[in-house]
Write an enzyme that holds these catalytic residues in place. Structure first.
Site, short mmCIF file in Angstrom:
data_model
loop_
_atom_site.label_atom_id
_atom_site.label_comp_id
_atom_site.label_asym_id
_atom_site.label_seq_id
_atom_site.Cartn_x
_atom_site.Cartn_y
_atom_site.Cartn_z
CG ASP A 59 50.05 5.83 3.88
OD1 ASP A 59 50.21 6.34 4.54
OD2 ASP A 59 51.41 5.90 3.13
CB VAL A 60 46.54 5.89 8.10
CG1 VAL A 60 46.26 4.57 8.67
CG2 VAL A 60 47.80 6.44 8.27
CE1 TYR A 150 56.04 8.31 19.09
CE2 TYR A 150 56.40 7.80 21.11
CZ TYR A 150 56.01 7.20 20.14
OH TYR A 150 55.35 6.14 20.22
CB THR A 185 56.26 -3.55 19.44
OG1 THR A 185 57.54 -2.25 19.28
CG2 THR A 185 54.89 -3.57 20.50
#
Length: 242
Positions: A59-60, A150, A185
């Site tokens: 997990d970044v 975002y 995507t």
């Protein structure tokens, strides 16, 4: 000449997976990262026919995981020369309907995850120079409706890329930010499925090409940036060069 090694966060789907496949085809060693081990093994199976590749779960947003990814790349392939920060969290919502938990989460993944992975990789990249490709968005440049939070995260990583490019230049580390518009995507497919008022045709109508980009098109830009070391800093506006 020693082969280049590229670490790709969020490499199990979408732009990350396309980048992994194209970088492997170009002769690079590839380290795919993702949180879901099942999807990671599927991605590994898909990319393996094209070259040397490993999968590292992580997990970044966790510093220890970022460090472990870098260590796995160096211990397996002997070096680390490239990083793609493709791990991301998309949420389309009006600000008045956002909640604090979701706001924190999107900043943790998109901003802090990007910064933590780049910091973890920086020491390895300094040893011989390299390249970082940060996946941003047109939302971070021009803003999109119902994407204020975002867009804020993508504006932050775009600014981060510009400053990091100046820091990295003295160590022969190039930093590029890609800011595509809509790309086909799983995230976009989910968005279309969840919003019956939105159609692919409507989404495509705002682009001069009459369609949205594919993950492979963005992946080709990423592979290009890793293959040509003489490049300087470039910031691609939405949909140009695809």
């Amino acid at each position: 000449m020693e082969k280049k090694t590229v670490l790709i966060s969020g490499g199990t789907s979408g732009i990350g997976l396309a980048s992994a496949r194209l970088c492997a085809r170009a002769g690079m060693n590839v380290v795919i990262n993702g949180r879901n081990e099942e999807r990671g093994l599927q991605a590994l199976h898909e990319v393996e026919p094209f070259g040397n590749v490993i999968y590292v779960k992580g997990d970044v947003t966790e510093e220890a995981d970022c460090q472990r990814m870098v260590e796995a790349a160096v211990s397996t392939f002997g070096n680390l020369t490239g990083v793609v920060t493709s791990a991301g969290y998309y949420r389309q919502e009006l600000l008045e309907n956002e909640n604090s938990e979701e706001i924190r989460r999107i900043f943790e993944v998109n901003v802090f995850g990007t910064v933590l992975l780049c910091r973890a990789a920086y020491g390895a990249l300094k040893k011989q120079g390299g390249s970082i490709v940060i996946i941003s968005s047109d939302a971070g440049l021009q803003g999109n409706a119902a994407c204020s939070v975002y867009g804020a995260t993508k504006g932050a990583v775009t600014a981060f890329a510009k400053s990091l490019a100046l820091e990295g230049a003295t160590h022969k580390i190039r930093v590029n930010a890609l800011c595509p518009g809509d790309v086909m995507t799983p995230l976009v497919e989910k968005q279309l499925a969840e919003d019956p008022s939105l159609s692919l045709g409507d989404m495509a109508s705002v682009y001069p090409l009459g369609r949205i980009a594919t993950a492979d098109e963005v992946g080709k830009d990423i592979s290009f940036l890793f293959r040509f070391n003489h490049l300087l800093i470039s910031y691609l506006p939405p949909q140009q060069g695809l």
